[in-house]
Motif scaffolding. Structure first.
Motif: not given
Lengths: 379, 370, 286
Positions: C250, C47, C36
């Motif tokens: 992220p 994401y 991620l």
């Protein structure tokens, strides 16, 4: 009396009055724990042997703290045989994050107006089958307050209640009688430095900083947000706390001025009359919470049954008396005592309501605002 | 130092732990430069006595003197004695030199590093470990740890060195070696050693004097020869060496000895121990005969001059190299142990065979029970 | 003669649960977070697959969180150590064995209540009607504790004290008392015995306690949120905000990966220190 029992009693009482709606459980992760418990341990829940009926034996509800009268759930269970399993959450963001991650097990949840369209466009909630909610009479509701439950002509949310975002003032300490966001932020950086709280919530904290300049509560304009950031950064050293659990600070006498939601304002004023609730005359936020059904609901029928039950005007009136947020439903209002309807905190004057704005989906999801808030908190 | 040549003196010292008297009013004086042992079973008070000298315990009553100075109330770290602990109690976070030099480093003023290093080297030389100064403790064998503990305890040149069962953790062969080494070391450094042990052989082989303890009291104190040859009672005779015992009622008593009537009806005569008390007619007494003073002969081959003779049947024979042990059964005396040196002719003395035993009257001792 | 190598099925069977837990609950999540961290935030949060170092490049935006955590976590650990050592020493050395159990239970009893409730109680103790009101009565006005780094440190010491007390207690209790007598016998005063024997030999327990507390503090978010008033911002708080508020998975993953790296470095250092001293510790246990 046993001092330990007395302590627990006092603590419970304190918590009941003081834990604010949106933030506390989110911060603490209790909401998550409850959700996990609720999903994984059905065997621990109360159930009735005869209740394997039409809507199953449990309905799962994700909602805010102190937002329902437990007696109403008992009545629902007595009527239908289905137990209501409640998970409590701290923020709309967290509810959205959970639904996006999947596997919530919720049959009903309570999103705020500005998240409904996001949930709908991400395909996380289903259009409401209004035939299954005969108690939700759209015509009897204040059209201005419930319009956000409808996306592109499709009803996704049945209005639960509404409220505003203003600020709480301890009038025993703050003598200037502030009535505007301009005054709020100037007093923060002046006479009451160290005595002010703001929400740990970008939508309201940034929104009301924008109001200082007369900008829209929902502004996503780069330059206007930069101005708001400048104000917030200047105010930061003067803040007592950045928290959405601000009732303890007011009750302890540590905080004298702070951004505040209707329900908290009502509860603080009820217990400490010198604490009042003010709507900034430049405007600010008005909001509505809706009942919605996730597409992933394992017990849709039960979910609809619960919404319908809670929107029965008689039930809804007991709910309002419990949580202190005004209802959107005129039939419910008719059943409320006169002093509640006249309460200036719950039902503010029309000229104060006029400039208020509903938070928008774009405001809610704007990453630039999220980063601005993070910079503000980390500064 | 004391003028009278006494290094350690107890005067009616008692130590109570709750209701229990671990040491019960004992008095003794130990000559400077001697090797003394306290011998007794566990719980007899020997370790408590040692700890009273070291200063880990303070007496409940009485006085403890070291080199003429009253030590009551003086903590261990201010006493001119050092101890070698049962499991050595070496400091695991220091190397050998660190352990050995520990005592010197506590001195005020602290010695110069060069002096310190020299003294540590000398101490390690003394225990013949000069090459191990930088080793970690857990890299040493048991015997090496023992020597490090000795060097550590001797480096402060104590008036008295205390040894608390120092050899108990070593195997038999190493224990013999260390016994000799300890004796040599004691002669070399010339200070008083006090050893606590439950091993009579260890005490007998190393000590100038031994105190036999029981229930917080000293039963008998003397040289190993005195204890072996002239025990004051059955307890000492039993603890030091081996004996055959018969107890019974004292039938007759005179200046030289007593006659004791056994339960079997047989009467035995024996001389008094040189250091024991005479027995009174009518009280219970004990006859003690060491296995090595008893003769064992084929029938008809016994010498004429034995004072006591009995016919026996040989039950068992154990060959032990330089000597053999026989267990035999005698009418009226029960089972007893006989020890014959290798030089003695043993033809015909096989298990199951009939034989004759006998001893001379002055070799049997008439003792009190306690 | 050694035969051909065979599978040891018993060993495999015995190990498989722990391997499964290790892979499923430790390795997998870290891998997910790692993946991620190279992605991008999707429009509505969450994401979106990508391969970019932008999240790592953006780490300085959370500099304040790293700075706060990396100063207050070590400081809190040291304060915990200073508070816990005397207590552990008292429990292990000074108290009679009968009272020891009772006192140990008293140290544990707070754990029967939720950490959240106990920390929440400090809001009232440190708040305006708590200690500052008492200080005001004795003539020290206008003291503020709540929502300061000091309050956060108080919460840390309070919350983590037992974690520090127990490893130190165990190492002190295992300490061979004869070593103390040996030191006494060799001429060291009680104070010198403490510094030269007790302290060095209980150091492994203290290091273990520090490690436990420090690692947990690195991820702490409840205490700063409740007692720091949202103004004392830890990495943990940044992570909560990133995952649950702005839903920037992220970037949150990149922050989390950095945290994991910092902890790995710390644990590696810890293992080096303890492994070097292991022989000594084994000896100390004899």
């Amino acid at each position: 009396m046993d001092p330990r029992k007395e302590f627990i009693k006092q603590l419970r009482r304190y918590e009941k009055g003081s834990i604010s709606r949106r933030h506390f459980l989110g911060v603490t992760g209790l909401g998550t724990a409850m959700a996990v418990m609720a999903a994984e341990v059905p065997g621990l829940l109360p159930r009735k042997a005869w209740a394997a009926g039409s809507i199953g034996d449990k309905v799962s509800l994700a909602t805010w703290p102190n937002y329902h009268d437990p007696k109403d759930f008992e009545a629902f269970t007595a009527q239908t045989g289905a137990a209501v399993e409640v998970s409590v959450f701290g923020s709309n963001e967290e509810m959205l994050a959970k639904l996006q991650a999947g596997g919530t097990g919720w049959d009903v949840f309570v999103p705020t107006n500005y998240t409904v369209s996001t949930h709908a466009s991400l395909g996380l909630i289903e259009p409401l089958d209004l035939k299954k909610i005969p108690n939700y009479d759209i015509a009897a509701n204040d059209a201005r307050l419930i319009k956000e439950g409808t996306v592109n002509g499709t009803v996704y949310g049945a209005a639960k209640d509404w409220g505003t975002t203003g600020f709480a003032v301890n009038t025993a300490k703050v003598k200037e009688n502030p009535t505007s966001w301009k005054q709020f932020w100037d007093l923060t950086q002046g006479a009451y430095s160290g005595r002010v709280t703001v929400h740990d919530y970008q939508l309201t904290t940034i929104g009301n900083a924008l109001k200082y300049y007369g900008y829209s509560f929902n502004s996503n304009d780069e330059k206007e947000l930069a101005d708001a950031e400048k104000l917030l950064m200047a105010a930061k050293p003067n803040l007592f706390a950045i928290t959405s659990d601000y009732q303890p600070a007011f009750r302890n006498g540590d905080a004298w001025l702070g951004i505040c939601w209707t329900g908290d304002g009502k509860q603080l004023h009820r217990d400490i009359p010198e604490i009042t609730y003010v709507l900034g005359k430049e405007g600010g936020e008005v909001w509505t919470d809706f009942y919605a059904v996730p597409k992933s609901a394992p017990n849709r029928e039960g979910g609809y049954a619960l919404i319908n039950f809670l929107l029965d005007p008689a039930i809804n009136a007991t709910e309002v008396k419990f949580h202190g947020q005004p209802s959107t439903d005129s039939r419910t209002n008719k059943l409320l005592p006169e002093e509640l309807l006249k309460d200036p905190i719950m039902y503010p004057a029309a000229e104060l309501l006029a400039p208020l704005e509903f938070g928008s989906a774009a405001t809610f999801t704007n990453p630039a605002r999220a980063e601005l808030m993070a910079r503000f908190k980390a500064a | 130092m004391a003028e009278d040549g006494i290094d350690v003196r107890f005067d009616t010292v008692s130590k109570h732990f709750g209701d229990v008297a671990a040491v019960d009013g004992i008095s003794f004086a130990l000559r400077r430069g001697s090797f003394h042992s306290f011998l007794g079973p566990s719980g007899c008070g020997k370790t408590t006595s040692l700890r009273l000298i070291a200063g880990f315990e303070q007496p409940s009553a009485g006085t403890v003197e070291i080199a003429g100075a009253n030590m009551v109330g003086i903590p261990a770290y201010r006493r001119p004695v050092n101890m070698v602990f049962q499991h050595y109690a070496l400091f695991p976070h220091m190397d050998v030199a660190g352990n050995v030099g520990y005592g010197l480093r506590q001195r005020k003023p602290r010695p110069e590093k060069s002096a310190l290093d020299r003294r540590v080297a000398e101490a390690l030389e003394l225990v013949r470990l000069p090459h191990l100064a930088k080793r970690r403790i857990w890299e040493l064998s048991g015997g090496q740890q023992q020597r490090v503990a000795l060097a550590r305890a001797l480096i402060n040149r104590p008036t008295v060195l205390l040894l608390d069962e120092p050899l108990a953790a070593l195997d038999r062969k190493l224990r013999r070696e260390m016994q000799i080494e300890l004796q040599n070391l004691q002669r070399e450094v010339g200070i008083t050693f006090i050893l606590v042990t439950h091993d009579q052989e260890e005490a007998l082989s190393m000590s100038d004097t031994i105190g036999i303890m029981k229930d917080g009291k000293i039963v008998q104190m003397g040289t190993p020869e005195e204890l072996y040859d002239a025990p004051v009672n059955r307890y000492v005779a039993d603890f030091v060496g081996e004996s055959n015992f018969w107890s019974g009622e004292v039938a007759a008593s005179d200046a030289g000895g007593a006659a004791i009537r056994l339960g079997s009806g047989m009467t035995l005569r024996a001389a008094y121990s040189r250091l024991g008390a005479p027995l009174k007619v009518g009280e219970t007494g004990v006859i003690a005969v060491r296995p090595e003073v008893i003769g064992l002969y084929p029938p008809g081959a016994a010498p004429r001059d034995l004072d006591c003779q009995a016919n026996v049947q040989i039950l068992n024979r154990i060959y032990l190299g330089d000597h053999s042990e026989f267990s035999v059964r005698a009418e009226g005396l029960g089972d007893l142990l006989v020890r014959l040196p290798k030089a003695v002719e043993t033809a015909g003395l096989e298990p199951g065979a009939a034989a004759v035993i006998g001893w001379r009257g002055n070799q049997a001792l008439a003792l009190s029970e306690t | 003669m050694q035969g051909p190598r065979k599978w040891d099925w018993t060993a495999i069977l015995l190990m498989s649960p722990s391997v499964a837990i290790f892979l499923g609950l430790l390795v997998m999540p870290i891998l997910v977070v790692l993946v991620l961290s190279f992605g991008e935030r999707a429009e509505a949060g969450g994401y979106q697959a990508a391969f970019t170092f932008a999240q790592y490049a953006n780490l300085p935006a959370r500099w304040a969180a790293f700075r706060n955590t990396l100063t207050l976590a070590p400081l809190g650990t040291v304060l915990c150590l200073l508070a816990a050592y005397p207590l552990a020493y008292y429990l292990a050395v000074k108290v009679s064995s009968r009272n020891r159990l009772l006192l140990l239970i008293l140290v544990i009893v707070p754990f029967w209540t939720s950490f959240l409730i106990r920390t929440y109680a400090w809001i009232f103790i440190l708040g305006g009607k708590g200690l500052p009101a008492l200080l005001d009565m004795i003539g020290v006005p206008d003291v503020r504790f709540i929502n300061t780094p000091f309050a956060v440190l108080v919460g840390i010491v309070y919350g983590y004290l037992p974690l520090m007390v127990f490893p130190i207690f165990v190492s002190l209790e295992r300490l061979d008392k004869r070593l103390l007598e040996a030191s006494d016998d060799l001429g060291a005063s009680p104070a010198r015995t403490f510094w030269q024997i007790t302290l060095p030999l209980s150091a492994p327990g203290a290091v273990t306690g520090c490690m436990l507390v420090f690692i947990l503090l690195m991820g702490e978010y409840l205490i700063p949120a409740l007692l720091g008033g949202g103004k004392v911002f830890f990495i943990g708080n940044a992570l909560v905000d990133l995952f649950l508020q702005s839903r920037n998975w992220p970037f949150g993953s990149a922050v989390a990966v950095s945290l994991v790296v910092i902890m790995l470095v710390t644990v590696t250092l810890y293992l080096r220190v303890t492994l070097r001293n292991r022989g000594m510790r084994d000896q100390a246990l004899v």
